[in-house]
Scaffold this motif. Structure first.
Motif, PDB file in Angstrom:
ATOM      1  N   GLU A 172       3.305  34.170  54.087  1.00  0.00           N
ATOM      2  CA  GLU A 172       3.003  32.800  54.522  1.00  0.00           C
ATOM      3  C   GLU A 172       2.620  31.911  53.347  1.00  0.00           C
ATOM      4  O   GLU A 172       2.998  30.747  53.276  1.00  0.00           O
ATOM      5  CB  GLU A 172       1.869  32.814  55.552  1.00  0.00           C
ATOM      6  CG  GLU A 172       2.236  33.428  56.889  1.00  0.00           C
ATOM      7  CD  GLU A 172       3.095  32.510  57.737  1.00  0.00           C
ATOM      8  OE1 GLU A 172       3.292  31.352  57.343  1.00  0.00           O
ATOM      9  OE2 GLU A 172       3.568  32.966  58.793  1.00  0.00           O
ATOM     10  N   ASP A 173       1.825  32.480  52.407  1.00  0.00           N
ATOM     11  CA  ASP A 173       1.378  31.691  51.262  1.00  0.00           C
ATOM     12  C   ASP A 173       2.298  31.878  50.062  1.00  0.00           C
ATOM     13  O   ASP A 173       1.954  31.520  48.944  1.00  0.00           O
ATOM     14  CB  ASP A 173      -0.061  32.068  50.875  1.00  0.00           C
ATOM     15  CG  ASP A 173      -0.218  33.552  50.570  1.00  0.00           C
ATOM     16  OD1 ASP A 173       0.732  34.319  50.822  1.00  0.00           O
ATOM     17  OD2 ASP A 173      -1.299  33.936  50.083  1.00  0.00           O
ATOM     18  N   GLY A 174       3.467  32.425  50.273  1.00  0.00           N
ATOM     19  CA  GLY A 174       4.438  32.602  49.205  1.00  0.00           C
ATOM     20  C   GLY A 174       5.647  31.712  49.416  1.00  0.00           C
ATOM     21  O   GLY A 174       5.541  30.489  49.477  1.00  0.00           O
ATOM     22  N   PHE A 175       6.833  32.326  49.587  1.00  0.00           N
ATOM     23  CA  PHE A 175       8.070  31.558  49.700  1.00  0.00           C
ATOM     24  C   PHE A 175       8.783  31.832  51.022  1.00  0.00           C
ATOM     25  O   PHE A 175      10.009  31.830  51.093  1.00  0.00           O
ATOM     26  CB  PHE A 175       8.996  31.909  48.539  1.00  0.00           C
ATOM     27  CG  PHE A 175       8.443  31.561  47.190  1.00  0.00           C
ATOM     28  CD1 PHE A 175       8.495  30.268  46.706  1.00  0.00           C
ATOM     29  CD2 PHE A 175       7.858  32.535  46.398  1.00  0.00           C
ATOM     30  CE1 PHE A 175       7.997  29.948  45.463  1.00  0.00           C
ATOM     31  CE2 PHE A 175       7.355  32.229  45.153  1.00  0.00           C
ATOM     32  CZ  PHE A 175       7.415  30.928  44.680  1.00  0.00           C
ATOM     33  N   LYS A 176       8.004  32.085  52.067  1.00  0.00           N
ATOM     34  CA  LYS A 176       8.585  32.488  53.345  1.00  0.00           C
ATOM     35  C   LYS A 176       9.595  31.468  53.865  1.00  0.00           C
ATOM     36  O   LYS A 176      10.714  31.840  54.276  1.00  0.00           O
ATOM     37  CB  LYS A 176       7.464  32.701  54.369  1.00  0.00           C
ATOM     38  CG  LYS A 176       7.951  33.026  55.769  1.00  0.00           C
ATOM     39  CD  LYS A 176       6.772  33.161  56.728  1.00  0.00           C
ATOM     40  CE  LYS A 176       7.232  33.288  58.161  1.00  0.00           C
ATOM     41  NZ  LYS A 176       6.091  33.373  59.099  1.00  0.00           N
ATOM     42  N   ASP A 177       9.253  30.190  53.887  1.00  0.00           N
ATOM     43  CA  ASP A 177      10.133  29.177  54.465  1.00  0.00           C
ATOM     44  C   ASP A 177      11.453  29.085  53.720  1.00  0.00           C
ATOM     45  O   ASP A 177      12.533  29.046  54.331  1.00  0.00           O
ATOM     46  CB  ASP A 177       9.434  27.814  54.478  1.00  0.00           C
ATOM     47  CG  ASP A 177       8.271  27.769  55.458  1.00  0.00           C
ATOM     48  OD1 ASP A 177       8.209  28.643  56.342  1.00  0.00           O
ATOM     49  OD2 ASP A 177       7.421  26.877  55.326  1.00  0.00           O
ATOM     50  N   ASP A 178      11.389  29.028  52.381  1.00  0.00           N
ATOM     51  CA  ASP A 178      12.618  28.957  51.593  1.00  0.00           C
ATOM     52  C   ASP A 178      13.466  30.212  51.778  1.00  0.00           C
ATOM     53  O   ASP A 178      14.702  30.129  51.883  1.00  0.00           O
ATOM     54  CB  ASP A 178      12.286  28.789  50.103  1.00  0.00           C
ATOM     55  CG  ASP A 178      11.793  27.393  49.771  1.00  0.00           C
ATOM     56  OD1 ASP A 178      11.955  26.495  50.626  1.00  0.00           O
ATOM     57  OD2 ASP A 178      11.261  27.197  48.666  1.00  0.00           O
ATOM     58  N   SER A 179      12.822  31.375  51.798  1.00  0.00           N
ATOM     59  CA  SER A 179      13.555  32.633  51.940  1.00  0.00           C
ATOM     60  C   SER A 179      14.274  32.698  53.281  1.00  0.00           C
ATOM     61  O   SER A 179      15.443  33.097  53.363  1.00  0.00           O
ATOM     62  CB  SER A 179      12.598  33.826  51.797  1.00  0.00           C
ATOM     63  OG  SER A 179      11.998  33.843  50.513  1.00  0.00           O
ATOM     64  N   LEU A 180      13.580  32.299  54.348  1.00  0.00           N
ATOM     65  CA  LEU A 180      14.199  32.302  55.672  1.00  0.00           C
ATOM     66  C   LEU A 180      15.367  31.324  55.746  1.00  0.00           C
ATOM     67  O   LEU A 180      16.401  31.619  56.351  1.00  0.00           O
ATOM     68  CB  LEU A 180      13.157  31.948  56.734  1.00  0.00           C
ATOM     69  CG  LEU A 180      12.213  33.058  57.163  1.00  0.00           C
ATOM     70  CD1 LEU A 180      11.184  32.528  58.154  1.00  0.00           C
ATOM     71  CD2 LEU A 180      12.980  34.217  57.788  1.00  0.00           C
TER      72      LEU A 180
END
Length: 504
Positions: free
Chosen positions: A262-270
């Motif tokens: 959540e505090d990393g790159f989850k949105d971009d990765s998804l």
């Protein structure tokens, strides 16, 4: 998933390293304490060297660049490793590879492994993982194993093996949390794939004022076959229709726990995964990391379909490959003196040293203090521009500098076999709770020492009640005990610690 079968794989050759074990830490009321350099740097957690800085977002550094820098890996025996377990999905048979010839690789790839990489045989994790990656129907893989155990070779060889050299289009994509890790992985891929004719390039933030760099908006569509980069830049290339995903065969997430947190790159990765799915490409997804916390594991298992797993038994994960010590210092100045008079003086005899600090401001103060005392050190942190970060890493990797001060921008995946000493000037803690350790970051920092089976030591500098509480939680979590250096003023005690670690 059908027919889950758990297999304890037989070792063909031993492999390293370490990771984490769980334990319930006691609830401790935060003590009243004074603040230090690392506390005063940036009050806003978004300004720390976290996700944005890791992807290359830069600002003005505390120190001028010219003050931050100065002007063939040998084969090593792998230490004994705990059992690696594989959990396979479905009925696809996998046989552990005793030699690289068992993997049906091309002559060009075998030549790269033996001539350029100077490998003799697969490491333990490679022997188990590579058949899973390279055997049709090319199932997804979630792989968690020790630092320094050969994970990079697994996914690099996987990408090179899946690419059709005759098709001039992007076919393999590797996403990394930091610019430094992306560049390092690209170097490994180019070396391993030297004789294949496969093209590769990096997709990382570049300095727009560099005349050698063509802005992505003005370049033709990407025809390079392998792309290795950071999520923000890759997402931009895709959104600008410069990076086609139609022929994508393999997608790799290095340091996947951070990429999907959540505090990393989850949105971009998804978003990147969804873009590939919409393109219609039949793409194999590989997730590699030394750590996967339960929250990320739960997310991954919901997101990735029909996958094989590889992991180290949780109760066997440890940090025992590297000797850990704690040094009680009365104040911040004493920490600087310990680094100057004890650790660096003795460290010159044993190899290179990385000193980890919590914030950019702390990095700048420590750099100034050591330079003022006559020490030649370099410093890297997210506020530097990209060319300067590259230069400082290159100098350190080439051995031109022996001491590197770093924020956690280099905690993950940074690969330098000559690093035998790690100093935690500041212990890693959660940004929103400074009495709660960041266990994954601690393990990754420790993993920078003693790479490829070498000896290593970590000195944790503690100077207040909060540090002591954080260190106690770390020891409890990993089920280990850091030996205390009896006196921060005794050179003999530090020398004894390094002898105990096998470095002197």
């Amino acid at each position: 998933m059908a027919d889950l079968t758990e297999v304890t794989a037989a070792a063909t050759t031993p492999s390293p390293d370490n990771s984490s074990a769980t334990s319930t830490a006691p609830q401790i009321k935060p003590p009243e304490i004074k603040r230090f350099w690392g506390d005063e740097a940036e009050e806003n957690p978004d300004e720390l060297d976290g996700a944005a800085a890791a992807d290359g977002e830069s600002s003005t550094s505390e120190l001028p660049v010219d003050q931050l820098s100065i002007k063939d890996r040998k084969d090593l025996d792998e230490p004994e490793d705990s059992n690696i377990q594989a959990v396979t999905s479905g009925e696809t048979p996998y046989t552990s590879a005793k030699k690289f010839e068992d993997l049906n690789l091309t002559e060009e790839l075998l030549k790269g492994l033996y001539v350029e990489m100077r490998f003799e045989r697969p490491s333990k994790i490679q022997a188990i993982t590579l058949p899973m990656i390279l055997t049709p129907p090319y199932k997804n893989l979630i792989a968690q194993a020790h630092n320094g155990s050969g994970k990079t070779t697994c996914f690099v060889l996987g990408m090179l093996s899946r690419v059709d050299p005759k098709l001039q289009a992007p076919q393999a994509l590797c996403i990394c949390p930091t610019r430094e890790l992306a560049i390092q992985n690209l170097e490994v891929l180019k070396k391993m794939g030297k004789y294949t004719g496969i093209s590769a390039e990096r997709a990382v933030p570049e300095n727009i004022d560099n005349p050698a760099i063509t802005p992505i908006t003005r370049r033709p569509p990407v025809t390079t076959q392998v792309i290795i980069g950071t999520p923000g830049t890759i997402k931009k290339w895709i959104s600008l229709k410069k990076l086609s995903l139609v022929y994508m065969k393999i997608l790799v997430f290095d340091e996947a726990d951070h990429m999907l947190a959540e505090d990393g790159f989850k949105d971009d990765s998804l978003r990147i995964m969804n873009d590939i799915k919409r393109s219609g490409a039949k793409c194999q997804v590989l997730l590699f990391s030394a750590t996967f916390n339960d929250r990320v594991k739960n997310f991954v298992t919901r997101t990735i379909q029909d996958y094989n797993q590889l992991f180290v038994k949780k109760e066997e994960l440890s940090l025992e490959a590297v000797k850990q010590y704690k040094v009680i210092c009365p104040d911040e100045l004493a920490k600087v003196r310990v680094i100057r008079d004890k650790i660096l003086e003795l460290g010159q005899k044993v190899g290179q040293t990385i000193i980890f600090v919590r914030t950019r401001n702390s990095a700048g103060y420590l750099h100034k203090a050591l330079v003022a005392l006559g020490y030649e050190v370099t410093t890297i942190q997210g506020a530097l521009n990209n060319d300067d970060r590259d230069k400082i890493v290159k100098e350190f990797k080439e051995g031109l500098t022996k001491v590197l001060i770093s924020t956690d921008v280099l905690a993950r995946g940074f690969d330098q076999s000559q690093v035998n000493l790690v100093v935690n000037y500041d212990l890693p803690v959660k940004h929103d709770n400074w009495t709660e350790p960041d266990y994954e970051v601690y393990m990754h920092r420790v993993g920078r020492a003693g790479r490829f089976g070498r000896k290593g030591a970590v000195f944790n500098l503690l100077c207040d009640q909060r540090d002591t509480l954080v260190m106690e939680k770390i020891e409890q979590y990993f089920g280990t005990k850091a030996n205390e250096v009896r006196s921060y003023e005794s050179e003999e005690d530090f020398e004894a610690a390094l002898k105990d670690a096998g470095l002197l």
